[in-house]
Design a protein around this motif. Structure first.
Motif, PDB file in Angstrom:
ATOM      1  N   SER A 163       0.871  -1.174   0.000  1.00 16.98           N
ATOM      2  CA  SER A 163       0.000   0.000   0.000  1.00 16.98           C
ATOM      3  C   SER A 163       0.906   1.222   0.000  1.00 16.98           C
ATOM      4  CB  SER A 163      -0.903   0.004   1.249  1.00 16.98           C
ATOM      5  OG  SER A 163      -0.102   0.088   2.426  1.00 16.98           O
ATOM      6  N   ASP A 164       0.304   2.407  -0.116  1.00 16.63           N
ATOM      7  CA  ASP A 164       1.069   3.645   0.022  1.00 16.63           C
ATOM      8  C   ASP A 164       1.179   3.917   1.527  1.00 16.63           C
ATOM      9  OD1 ASP A 164       1.983   6.249   0.242  1.00 16.63           O
ATOM     10  OD2 ASP A 164       0.842   6.987  -1.464  1.00 16.63           O
ATOM     11  N   ARG A 165       2.288   3.467   2.115  1.00 17.97           N
ATOM     12  CA  ARG A 165       2.413   3.545   3.572  1.00 17.97           C
ATOM     13  C   ARG A 165       2.526   4.983   4.061  1.00 17.97           C
ATOM     14  NH1 ARG A 165       6.620  -1.401   5.077  1.00 17.97           N
ATOM     15  NH2 ARG A 165       5.524  -3.067   3.959  1.00 17.97           N
ATOM     16  N   ILE A 166       3.105   5.868   3.267  1.00 12.92           N
ATOM     17  CA  ILE A 166       3.220   7.269   3.682  1.00 12.92           C
ATOM     18  C   ILE A 166       1.834   7.889   3.816  1.00 12.92           C
ATOM     19  CG2 ILE A 166       4.019   9.566   3.016  1.00 12.92           C
ATOM     20  CD1 ILE A 166       6.433   8.247   1.713  1.00 12.92           C
ATOM     21  N   SER A 167       1.010   7.718   2.791  1.00 11.71           N
ATOM     22  CA  SER A 167      -0.345   8.260   2.821  1.00 11.71           C
ATOM     23  C   SER A 167      -1.143   7.678   3.978  1.00 11.71           C
ATOM     24  CB  SER A 167      -1.044   7.978   1.492  1.00 11.71           C
ATOM     25  OG  SER A 167      -2.381   8.423   1.521  1.00 11.71           O
ATOM     26  N   ALA A 168      -1.017   6.360   4.189  1.00  8.22           N
ATOM     27  CA  ALA A 168      -1.783   5.703   5.253  1.00  8.22           C
ATOM     28  C   ALA A 168      -1.397   6.238   6.636  1.00  8.22           C
ATOM     29  CB  ALA A 168      -1.573   4.194   5.189  1.00  8.22           C
ATOM     30  N   VAL A 169      -0.087   6.406   6.863  1.00  9.56           N
ATOM     31  CA  VAL A 169       0.371   6.893   8.169  1.00  9.56           C
ATOM     32  C   VAL A 169      -0.078   8.328   8.397  1.00  9.56           C
ATOM     33  CG1 VAL A 169       2.413   7.497   9.528  1.00  9.56           C
ATOM     34  CG2 VAL A 169       2.323   5.319   8.326  1.00  9.56           C
ATOM     35  N   VAL A 170       0.082   9.172   7.383  1.00 12.15           N
ATOM     36  CA  VAL A 170      -0.326  10.579   7.524  1.00 12.15           C
ATOM     37  C   VAL A 170      -1.818  10.680   7.820  1.00 12.15           C
ATOM     38  CG1 VAL A 170      -0.641  12.745   6.261  1.00 12.15           C
ATOM     39  CG2 VAL A 170       1.547  11.536   6.139  1.00 12.15           C
ATOM     40  N   GLN A 171      -2.630   9.948   7.084  1.00 14.54           N
ATOM     41  CA  GLN A 171      -4.074  10.004   7.291  1.00 14.54           C
ATOM     42  C   GLN A 171      -4.461   9.523   8.687  1.00 14.54           C
ATOM     43  OE1 GLN A 171      -6.217   7.979   4.158  1.00 14.54           O
ATOM     44  NE2 GLN A 171      -5.000   8.948   2.545  1.00 14.54           N
ATOM     45  N   ASN A 172      -3.868   8.449   9.142  1.00 13.88           N
ATOM     46  CA  ASN A 172      -4.231   7.907  10.459  1.00 13.88           C
ATOM     47  C   ASN A 172      -3.730   8.782  11.600  1.00 13.88           C
ATOM     48  OD1 ASN A 172      -5.663   5.129  10.336  1.00 13.88           O
ATOM     49  ND2 ASN A 172      -4.110   4.994   8.739  1.00 13.88           N
ATOM     50  N   LEU A 173      -2.541   9.369  11.458  1.00 13.02           N
ATOM     51  CA  LEU A 173      -2.055  10.262  12.508  1.00 13.02           C
ATOM     52  C   LEU A 173      -2.925  11.515  12.594  1.00 13.02           C
ATOM     53  CD1 LEU A 173       1.839  10.027  12.184  1.00 13.02           C
ATOM     54  CD2 LEU A 173       0.385   9.112  13.999  1.00 13.02           C
ATOM     55  N   ARG A 174      -3.349  12.044  11.452  1.00 13.83           N
ATOM     56  CA  ARG A 174      -4.258  13.196  11.469  1.00 13.83           C
ATOM     57  C   ARG A 174      -5.582  12.838  12.117  1.00 13.83           C
ATOM     58  NH1 ARG A 174      -3.370  15.399   5.253  1.00 13.83           N
ATOM     59  NH2 ARG A 174      -1.424  16.562   5.629  1.00 13.83           N
ATOM     60  N   ALA A 175      -6.037  11.608  11.898  1.00 14.32           N
ATOM     61  CA  ALA A 175      -7.324  11.176  12.449  1.00 14.32           C
ATOM     62  C   ALA A 175      -7.325  11.154  13.974  1.00 14.32           C
ATOM     63  CB  ALA A 175      -7.689   9.794  11.905  1.00 14.32           C
ATOM     64  N   VAL A 176      -6.143  10.966  14.589  1.00 16.42           N
ATOM     65  CA  VAL A 176      -6.079  10.937  16.058  1.00 16.42           C
ATOM     66  C   VAL A 176      -5.540  12.249  16.626  1.00 16.42           C
ATOM     67  CG1 VAL A 176      -5.869   8.432  16.175  1.00 16.42           C
ATOM     68  CG2 VAL A 176      -3.786   9.821  16.006  1.00 16.42           C
ATOM     69  N   GLY A 177      -5.451  13.278  15.763  1.00 18.97           N
ATOM     70  CA  GLY A 177      -5.118  14.608  16.256  1.00 18.97           C
ATOM     71  C   GLY A 177      -3.684  15.051  16.084  1.00 18.97           C
ATOM     72  N   ALA A 178      -2.834  14.240  15.482  1.00 20.71           N
ATOM     73  CA  ALA A 178      -1.437  14.641  15.275  1.00 20.71           C
ATOM     74  C   ALA A 178      -1.319  15.509  14.024  1.00 20.71           C
ATOM     75  CB  ALA A 178      -0.557  13.410  15.136  1.00 20.71           C
ATOM     76  N   GLU A 179      -0.284  16.339  13.983  1.00 16.95           N
ATOM     77  CA  GLU A 179       0.013  17.138  12.804  1.00 16.95           C
ATOM     78  C   GLU A 179       0.992  16.358  11.938  1.00 16.95           C
ATOM     79  OE1 GLU A 179       1.314  21.073  13.653  1.00 16.95           O
ATOM     80  OE2 GLU A 179      -0.310  21.484  15.065  1.00 16.95           O
ATOM     81  N   ALA A 180       0.585  16.009  10.719  1.00 10.31           N
ATOM     82  CA  ALA A 180       1.444  15.213   9.836  1.00 10.31           C
ATOM     83  C   ALA A 180       1.231  15.640   8.402  1.00 10.31           C
ATOM     84  CB  ALA A 180       1.118  13.722   9.985  1.00 10.31           C
ATOM     85  N   GLU A 181       2.327  15.650   7.628  1.00 12.27           N
ATOM     86  CA  GLU A 181       2.214  16.011   6.208  1.00 12.27           C
ATOM     87  C   GLU A 181       3.306  15.323   5.418  1.00 12.27           C
ATOM     88  OE1 GLU A 181       4.761  20.174   6.322  1.00 12.27           O
ATOM     89  OE2 GLU A 181       2.563  20.259   6.364  1.00 12.27           O
TER      90      GLU A 181
END
Length: 350
Positions: free
Chosen positions: A332-350
């Motif tokens: 999978s696109d692991r970068i996209s998956a990590v960024v999306q999930n971290l944002r979902a729990v309130g972290a700042e990620a890009e």
């Protein structure tokens, strides 16, 4: 968080122990192989090529067929979801005088195979792709010629495909990488009597006509150990010890990154097997700080980068990662998956 644990066997070493023992002259013994779907895919492919791989157990013995002893498969080689199986076995098949069709699941079929097709084609093999440069893929093997190949990046799978092709064809191959990728293949080959020389980010394999059988203890997977190391680093108290961990420097980038963040992570080398250093990892509680991961550091931490991002988020510190585009072409696109999930729990990620 306190205690002592041993995680399952290393996946990369399990793949290679099956492949190289199948190409050896004589019986090899593998202890502690990882029983997982990807490793089962490699075993299934080798069985289709004529190797008698027994059911997985704590100890298995494999009688190798020699460097050119594999037979033409009667059906397609199903690699499941395993990119390692596909790319490494394509290198082996390319050196045999027959054709084989590689297939996999929908996810694997989308992953790029041109990166191995190019050097193996230059060596003389022929490749046919039915859809783009993914699976299904047919490899037409021949007597390969020597190659001096610059991968333009850092991929242990590409490097290993070329090394295995050179091994089975008994020709010299030289591979240059942007930076050194994990070197399990080279270490295991040396343990089996092959002349393999590493010089920085370049590796040279010299011709051999026989691969000696070997006995190997598969160490605990540092990628699996990393999750417990992360938990212990974020814990409020206690000390955790992980035993029998593979301490190959090309695999311990996560431990090094945590130490740069201030974590208390100590490695103790205790033995070696199959060319690999094996030992214990002790982890204590620490106050973490931010860090950067450069492109040169990425190969030794490629599989653990998503976890490192989670650790930074959990500790409330900043993490910057560069040069990790390889994570976009995994299952999978692991970068996209990590960024999306971290944002979902309130972290700042890009």
């Amino acid at each position: 968080m306190s205690g002592t644990i041993r995680v399952p066997g290393d996946k990369s070493i399990s793949h290679r122990s099956l492949i190289l023992s199948s190409l050896a002259d004589g019986e090899s013994e593998i202890r502690g192989i990882l029983d997982a779907e990807d490793i089962r895919s490699t075993a299934a492919v080798l069985r289709e090529l004529g190797v008698q791989i027994p059911p997985f157990a704590q100890v298995i013995r494999i009688k190798g067929l020699g460097l050119r002893g594999l037979r033409q498969p009667r059906s397609a080689l199903d690699c499941g979801n395993s990119g390692t199986t596909t790319r490494l076995m394509a290198g082996v098949v390319a050196a045999h005088p027959f054709s084989a069709r590689f297939v996999g699941d929908a996810s694997l079929s989308r992953r790029p195979m041109k990166r191995i097709a190019e050097p193996l084609t230059y060596m003389g093999a022929q490749f046919e792709f039915e859809h783009g440069d993914g699976l299904p893929m047919t490899v037409h093997g021949v007597d390969l010629r020597s190659v001096d190949w610059n991968t333009g990046g850092s991929s242990a799978q590409v490097k290993s495909a070329i090394l295995l092709a050179g091994l089975a064809s008994a020709v010299e191959v030289r591979v240059t990488e942007k930076s050194l990728s994990r070197d399990h293949t080279e270490r295991m080959l040396r343990a089996m009597g092959v002349d393999v020389e590493n010089d920085g980010s370049q590796v040279c394999l010299r011709p051999t006509h026989r691969l000696h059988p070997f006995d190997i203890q598969v160490p605990a997977d540092p990628s699996s150990a990393a999750f417990f190391v992360a938990l212990a680093s974020l814990a409020t108290s206690g000390e955790l010890t992980l035993t029998d961990v593979c301490l190959n420097p090309t695999r311990t980038g996560f431990f090094q990154a945590l130490r740069r963040m201030g974590a208390e992570v100590d490695e103790t080398r205790e033995m070696s097997s199959g060319g690999e250093d094996i030992g214990s990892v002790r982890v204590g509680r620490a106050k973490l700080r931010g860090t950067r991961v450069t492109a040169e550091q990425v190969p030794a931490i490629i599989d653990e980068l998503p976890l490192l991002a989670c650790v930074a988020a959990g500790a409330g510190v900043e993490l910057e990662i560069r040069g990790a585009a390889e994570l976009r072409v995994k299952e999978s696109d692991r970068i996209s998956a990590v960024v999306q999930n971290l944002r979902a729990v309130g972290a700042e990620a890009e």
